[in-house]
Design a protein around this motif. Structure first.
Motif, mmCIF file in Angstrom:
data_model
loop_
_atom_site.group_PDB
_atom_site.id
_atom_site.type_symbol
_atom_site.label_atom_id
_atom_site.label_comp_id
_atom_site.label_asym_id
_atom_site.label_seq_id
_atom_site.Cartn_x
_atom_site.Cartn_y
_atom_site.Cartn_z
ATOM 1 N N GLU A 104 75.990 19.459 15.620
ATOM 2 C CA GLU A 104 75.652 18.166 16.204
ATOM 3 C C GLU A 104 75.699 17.005 15.217
ATOM 4 O O GLU A 104 75.842 15.847 15.628
ATOM 5 C CB GLU A 104 74.261 18.244 16.832
ATOM 6 N N HIS A 105 75.586 17.290 13.912
ATOM 7 C CA HIS A 105 75.503 16.204 12.929
ATOM 8 C C HIS A 105 76.566 16.371 11.856
ATOM 9 O O HIS A 105 77.082 17.478 11.628
ATOM 10 C CB HIS A 105 74.106 16.189 12.289
ATOM 11 N N GLU A 106 76.874 15.275 11.217
ATOM 12 C CA GLU A 106 77.899 15.284 10.174
ATOM 13 C C GLU A 106 77.488 16.266 9.062
ATOM 14 O O GLU A 106 76.349 16.240 8.575
ATOM 15 C CB GLU A 106 78.083 13.878 9.595
ATOM 16 N N GLY A 107 78.412 17.119 8.698
ATOM 17 C CA GLY A 107 78.170 18.099 7.637
ATOM 18 C C GLY A 107 77.706 19.442 8.134
ATOM 19 O O GLY A 107 77.735 20.432 7.386
ATOM 20 N N ASP A 108 77.257 19.531 9.410
ATOM 21 C CA ASP A 108 76.796 20.827 9.931
ATOM 22 C C ASP A 108 77.906 21.868 9.877
ATOM 23 O O ASP A 108 77.688 23.018 9.482
ATOM 24 C CB ASP A 108 76.315 20.676 11.378
ATOM 25 N N LEU A 109 79.108 21.487 10.304
ATOM 26 C CA LEU A 109 80.225 22.436 10.361
ATOM 27 C C LEU A 109 80.632 22.896 8.966
ATOM 28 O O LEU A 109 80.828 24.089 8.716
ATOM 29 C CB LEU A 109 81.413 21.793 11.094
ATOM 30 N N THR A 110 80.769 21.971 8.008
ATOM 31 C CA THR A 110 81.238 22.353 6.666
ATOM 32 C C THR A 110 80.174 23.117 5.889
ATOM 33 O O THR A 110 80.500 23.926 5.019
ATOM 34 C CB THR A 110 81.655 21.097 5.886
ATOM 35 N N ARG A 111 78.879 22.860 6.195
ATOM 36 C CA ARG A 111 77.839 23.668 5.537
ATOM 37 C C ARG A 111 77.875 25.111 6.029
ATOM 38 O O ARG A 111 77.631 26.038 5.258
ATOM 39 C CB ARG A 111 76.454 23.052 5.798
ATOM 40 N N THR A 112 78.189 25.286 7.287
ATOM 41 C CA THR A 112 78.253 26.651 7.833
ATOM 42 C C THR A 112 79.527 27.371 7.388
ATOM 43 O O THR A 112 79.515 28.575 7.117
ATOM 44 C CB THR A 112 78.200 26.604 9.375
ATOM 45 N N TYR A 113 80.630 26.627 7.301
ATOM 46 C CA TYR A 113 81.914 27.211 6.901
ATOM 47 C C TYR A 113 82.464 26.379 5.738
ATOM 48 O O TYR A 113 83.354 25.531 5.920
ATOM 49 C CB TYR A 113 82.898 27.211 8.078
ATOM 50 N N PRO A 114 81.951 26.581 4.522
ATOM 51 C CA PRO A 114 82.291 25.711 3.386
ATOM 52 C C PRO A 114 83.759 25.752 2.982
ATOM 53 O O PRO A 114 84.240 24.815 2.350
ATOM 54 C CB PRO A 114 81.378 26.230 2.264
ATOM 55 N N GLU A 115 84.479 26.815 3.308
ATOM 56 C CA GLU A 115 85.876 26.934 2.878
ATOM 57 C C GLU A 115 86.852 26.450 3.953
ATOM 58 O O GLU A 115 88.068 26.480 3.740
ATOM 59 C CB GLU A 115 86.203 28.389 2.523
ATOM 60 N N LEU A 116 86.349 26.010 5.083
ATOM 61 C CA LEU A 116 87.216 25.711 6.223
ATOM 62 C C LEU A 116 88.154 24.554 5.936
ATOM 63 O O LEU A 116 89.363 24.629 6.211
ATOM 64 C CB LEU A 116 86.369 25.409 7.462
ATOM 65 N N GLU A 117 87.642 23.438 5.374
ATOM 66 C CA GLU A 117 88.505 22.282 5.115
ATOM 67 C C GLU A 117 89.559 22.607 4.062
ATOM 68 O O GLU A 117 90.735 22.224 4.202
ATOM 69 C CB GLU A 117 87.644 21.089 4.669
ATOM 70 N N ALA A 118 89.180 23.308 3.011
ATOM 71 C CA ALA A 118 90.139 23.640 1.947
ATOM 72 C C ALA A 118 91.216 24.584 2.474
ATOM 73 O O ALA A 118 92.393 24.478 2.115
ATOM 74 C CB ALA A 118 89.403 24.271 0.764
ATOM 75 N N ARG A 119 90.824 25.497 3.336
ATOM 76 C CA ARG A 119 91.773 26.475 3.850
ATOM 77 C C ARG A 119 92.798 25.837 4.788
ATOM 78 O O ARG A 119 93.978 26.179 4.783
ATOM 79 C CB ARG A 119 91.041 27.585 4.602
ATOM 80 N N THR A 120 92.346 24.874 5.603
ATOM 81 C CA THR A 120 93.231 24.313 6.626
ATOM 82 C C THR A 120 93.859 22.984 6.228
ATOM 83 O O THR A 120 94.870 22.569 6.796
ATOM 84 C CB THR A 120 92.456 24.105 7.929
#
Length: 598
Positions: A104-120
């Motif tokens: 629901e809030h900014e950063g929630d997704l990347t805190r849960t999946y920290p490697e997601l942005e780097a991978r994609t």
């Protein structure tokens, strides 16, 4: 979002109204792409999301694949891409947990999946919802919504998204089922038409076996039979010359390098020829290996059949059939190859008889026995084809009924229409099968000739048509008709067909006029049936007597396109001819001749 008159802020449409709209839209969706468009548009509009995506579980069940996106810039790198199905990505995690994931809030997704942005290489949205889809408890994929601002997913919104994902899964399942069903019906129809063409070609070939003396001409007819049954078959006929088996007649699809190779000659010691010559019987090779079989330039074939044409204990010719796919030869296909081979063997036997006049009586007896055997094979083939044709038609009708029950009490109108079309086509196919069998039985029916009163036959046919004539005005003009020599049982079919057609094609007339008379032509009787019906274009008159050939659409006049083909076959077996004359809108005249008795 919608605005009320005078309002300063947009008012959100209630979510239940969105669900009603999406339910109606999904009911009309025919393809997966239509389903994706409805779901993504509805979700984005209802919750104010800026972008969305649908990821599908691959057929192998180990990957996620992008099926549709909306709201993302074309070519932009996003988090939602093809990739492995595991718990290291939100989509895989949601499917493993069997529950929706809300960030629901900014950063929630990347805190849960920290490697997601780097991978994609993509950038996470401020808020995201990941909604799993299941069909019959099997993971189907996920619907993903991205938001530009923080978004608290209320219980009402979460319920809305669960229902939306569930409806999406059901609609996708229905679209897949309908697509598969249409493909199956098309394939079954193609197969049935292919079988029907092969059957008719085989019947023509069998008739030619009894009269054709040119073996090479008969081989060309045999090629037509086999290629009607096996659309990608290569067929060749070999004769022995200069110590080698050389290609003499072949199907036009054969490549030039293959023709050149086998025209040069194949030795007796070539494995497939050696096996055939050693056994004296057909050889069916299910896994063709050109190296093992020592026949170069034949790599495109997956399976091959060879049939020895034996005359007087000596193999005089070889019929070879090469199929481009790898298959196990089913028994009915072996029966067809053997039946065609026997027909060619009969032709070779007859040619030998012509060269050996001193043993003509014995040779003619052998031919009669072989012809009887060929006719028995044709009869067995006819009923085998009937069974094989009816089974898939029953399956189509049965599964269509099951699908109708599955759709419930209020099925989508288009689904009901499609099922009605399928069931109607299956009913018509059963009618065509019955007509085809009648044609086959007529060809096999032994002639029992005697004196036949044509006047009585036409009178009986008129009486049989009285039910169809209820409420109609018909003027009959039937002149005296002769007594002829023939088989009463099947001549009855000729009369019934011709009068039935006259009644049918005069249906649009306020007053139907049907005339019947006979002409004495010295050595034969000509019997004519004329009507004032819709007529036909004389340019296409010859097509009337072909199997399944019709000049009028089913919507105008019912029929199978077999009746007149049967008329020609019966009259031909009596030594007569059939002809037709017509003018569009002015009626038609059908004439058949029968030779006078001795």
């Amino acid at each position: 979002m919608s605005m009320h008159p005078g309002a300063d802020a947009p008012v959100r449409v209630p979510l239940n109204e969105h669900l009603q709209d999406v339910t109606e839209a999904l009911a009309a969706a025919q393809a997966p792409a239509d389903v994706f468009a409805v779901v993504l548009q509805t979700a984005l509009r209802a919750l104010g999301a800026v972008a969305g995506a649908v990821l599908f579980v691959s057929a192998q069940g180990n990957r996620l694949e992008i099926a549709a996106t909306q709201g993302h810039e074309e070519g932009a790198q996003t988090l939602w891409q093809d990739g492995p199905l595991d718990g290291n990505v939100p989509a895989g995690d949601a499917l493993e947990r069997h529950e929706a994931l809300y960030f629901e809030h900014e950063g929630d997704l990347t805190r849960t999946y920290p490697e997601l942005e780097a991978r994609t290489g993509g950038v996470a949205a401020v808020a995201t919802a990941v909604l799993p889809m299941f069909l019959d408890d099997a993971p189907l994929g996920v619907v993903i919504l991205d938001f530009r601002e923080p978004h608290s997913f209320t219980p009402e919104e979460q319920r809305f998204l669960r229902i939306l994902a569930s409806q999406c899964a059901i609609a996708l399942g229905r679209a897949r089922l309908m697509t598969a069903l249409r493909r199956q019906v098309q394939e079954r129809t193609r197969h049935i038409e292919e079988e029907a063409r092969a059957h008719e070609a085989f019947m023509v070939f069998t008739e030619a076996v009894g009269t054709q003396t040119d073996v090479h001409a008969l081989v060309r007819q045999a090629i037509t039979v086999l290629r009607a049954r096996f659309s990608e078959a290569s067929v060749g006929y070999y004769e022995h010359a200069e110590g080698l088996w050389k290609l003499r007649v072949w199907s036009e699809d054969m490549r030039a390098d293959v023709v050149a190779r086998v025209q040069a000659g194949v030795p007796d010691a070539t494995p497939i020829f050696a096996r055939m010559l050693g056994s004296g019987e057909a050889v069916f090779t299910d896994a063709w290996d050109p190296v093992r079989e020592q026949v170069e330039a034949t790599e495109q074939y997956g399976t091959v059949a060879t049939y020895p044409l034996t005359v007087g204990g000596e193999v005089r010719g070889v019929l070879a059939v090469g199929l481009k796919d790898t298959r196990q030869w089913p028994e009915r296909d072996k029966t067809l190859v053997r039946a065609v081979g026997r027909g060619l063997t009969l032709a070779l036997d007859r040619a030998e008889q012509a060269r050996q006049l001193e043993v003509q009586r014995v040779a003619l007896q052998d031919r009669a026995e072989a012809l009887s055997l060929a006719n028995e094979e044709l009869d067995a083939f006819s009923f085998s084809v009937s069974h094989d044709l009816r089974t898939p038609v029953r399956h189509i009708v049965g599964f269509a009924g099951l699908l109708r029950k599955t759709l419930g009490d209020a099925p989508p109108p288009k689904a009901t229409h499609y099922l009605s079309v399928i069931e109607g086509a299956a009913t018509r196919m059963n009618t065509l099968i019955d007509a085809l069998l009648d044609l086959a039985r007529t060809a096999q029916h032994p002639l029992r000739t005697r004196s036949v009163d044509l006047g009585a036959l036409f009178g009986q046919a008129r009486d049989d048509l009285e039910v169809e004539l209820a409420g109609r005005r018909v003027e009959w003009r039937v002149a005296p008709l002769p007594v002829v020599t023939g088989d009463r049982d099947i001549l009855e079919q000729v009369v019934a067909n011709l009068l039935g057609n006259a009644v049918k094609y005069t249906r649009p007339r306020e007053v139907a006029r049907i005339e019947v008379w006979a002409e004495d032509r010295v050595q034969e009787w000509a019997v004519c049936v004329r009507d004032n019906g819709v007529g036909f274009d004389p340019r296409y008159g010859e097509r009337l007597f072909g199997v399944f050939q019709r000049l009028h659409r089913d919507a105008e006049f019912e029929g199978t396109g077999v009746g007149l083909a049967n008329v020609r076959r019966i009259v031909s077996r009596h030594g007569g001819t059939v002809s037709a004359q017509g003018t569009p809108g002015e009626g038609a005249t059908f004439t058949f001749t029968l030779p006078k008795g001795p």
